[in-house]
Scaffold this active site. Sequence first.
Site, short mmCIF file in Angstrom:
data_model
loop_
_atom_site.label_atom_id
_atom_site.label_comp_id
_atom_site.label_asym_id
_atom_site.label_seq_id
_atom_site.Cartn_x
_atom_site.Cartn_y
_atom_site.Cartn_z
N ASN A 1 0.80 -1.22 0.00
CA ASN A 1 0.00 0.00 0.00
C ASN A 1 0.83 1.27 0.00
O ASN A 1 0.34 2.33 -0.41
CB ASN A 1 -0.94 0.02 1.21
CG ASN A 1 -0.20 -0.12 2.53
OD1 ASN A 1 0.50 -1.11 2.76
ND2 ASN A 1 -0.35 0.86 3.41
N GLN B 1 -4.84 -3.88 -2.20
CA GLN B 1 -4.39 -2.97 -3.26
C GLN B 1 -4.32 -3.65 -4.62
O GLN B 1 -4.06 -3.00 -5.63
CB GLN B 1 -3.00 -2.41 -2.91
CG GLN B 1 -2.95 -1.60 -1.63
CD GLN B 1 -3.68 -0.28 -1.72
OE1 GLN B 1 -3.84 0.29 -2.80
NE2 GLN B 1 -4.12 0.24 -0.58
N SER C 1 -11.00 -5.05 0.43
CA SER C 1 -11.84 -3.97 0.97
C SER C 1 -12.47 -3.21 -0.18
O SER C 1 -11.77 -2.78 -1.10
CB SER C 1 -10.99 -3.02 1.83
OG SER C 1 -11.80 -2.04 2.43
N HIS D 1 -13.76 -0.23 -0.67
CA HIS D 1 -13.48 1.17 -1.00
C HIS D 1 -12.13 1.37 -1.68
O HIS D 1 -11.81 2.48 -2.11
CB HIS D 1 -13.60 2.05 0.24
CG HIS D 1 -12.47 1.96 1.22
ND1 HIS D 1 -11.48 2.91 1.30
CD2 HIS D 1 -12.19 1.04 2.18
CE1 HIS D 1 -10.64 2.59 2.26
NE2 HIS D 1 -11.04 1.46 2.82
N CYS E 1 -3.17 5.28 6.91
CA CYS E 1 -3.52 4.66 8.19
C CYS E 1 -2.59 5.12 9.30
O CYS E 1 -2.93 5.04 10.48
CB CYS E 1 -3.45 3.15 8.06
SG CYS E 1 -4.53 2.50 6.76
#
Length: 358
Positions: free
Chosen positions: A140, A168, A184, A186, A304
């Site tokens: 990421n 990713q 995920s 989003h 994050c």
Amino acid sequence: MIYLDYQATTPLAPEARDAMLRWLDGPGGTGFGNPHSPHRMGRQAKAAIEMAREQVAALFPAGGKVIFTSGATEAINLAIRGSGQDGSVSVSAIEHAAVLDTARAAGSCHVLNVAQDGQCDTRQDLPADTRLVCLMQVNNEIGTIQPTVEWHRKAKQHNALYFCDAVQAYGRIEVTGADMIAISAHKFHGPKGVGALWVRDGVGLEEVQTGGGQEFGLRSGTLSPALIAGMGAAAAEAKDRMEQDREHIEMLWDMARGLFADWTLNGSEEARWHGNLNIRRKGLDVNRLMSDVRDVMFSAGSACASGSGRTSHVLEAIGCSKAQAKASIRLGFGRYTTQEEIEQAAARINMAAKEQGL
């Protein structure tokens, strides 16, 4: 504003938004039913979830099931904690904190080294008691693409399971070679608050979240038809236009590399998802840069960990000094990014760096 933070989150696809609307009905509508109820509205909601499950599964290898979760972090916890407690968990040094922290909390954790280009070589030894190997497909922070097929093979040789964080990668490149895979929504133009764990047939898991026993008895909690329908639509759209998106991003990468030619690239240039440009400049004050270029949305590292004050563990793992890591920025672009936005962002970022005397 110019949005260049696609690793943190992606814009919601219109197709995903449209798919969600019916299941957000208020009084008088028919789309707000509980998918676990036996009546007509419940069965309709469940049917929408099962259609989305098929759409999401279409981008995974054959021979597995999709378990919906609240996001990748929950999927990661289910994979690591639910796959057993006896033995070591081997993780790469550049895993997301959701993987690293969960592996450490789950018991004995062995960290695998990565090279300067961000690659994790399979020639490393694994502890004799390794039960699970965790290696993400696309990093990421620096976009490095890992040899997941080889790591899956090595895990099998040690009678261990292989878990892959494909957050990713999913919807961007082919997802291959694993026993469990977390995603995920989003991150591929779906809504926030929903993700999934793909589990290969024959892999046994224990529930880590008790309750009503929904989702194959492994993940309790009422599912959201709206979020899951949006995730399914985003997955279907990603599948249909994967090659188109890849070509667009390659064009943006070539442009961006030219516009930032005097910056140093962090990580491999070849074994990399080219929607991730992580670069550094000696002496750069990133906080000042972000303040001076407020209309360009980019990251000083992983979203994050932003604001934590910590140096990126990923950049340190590939050999960057603390000074080099703190002088790095990450630009992420994708499906809806335009050439004009790349040009304008590069001009503003380069001008702001020049004003720092760099």
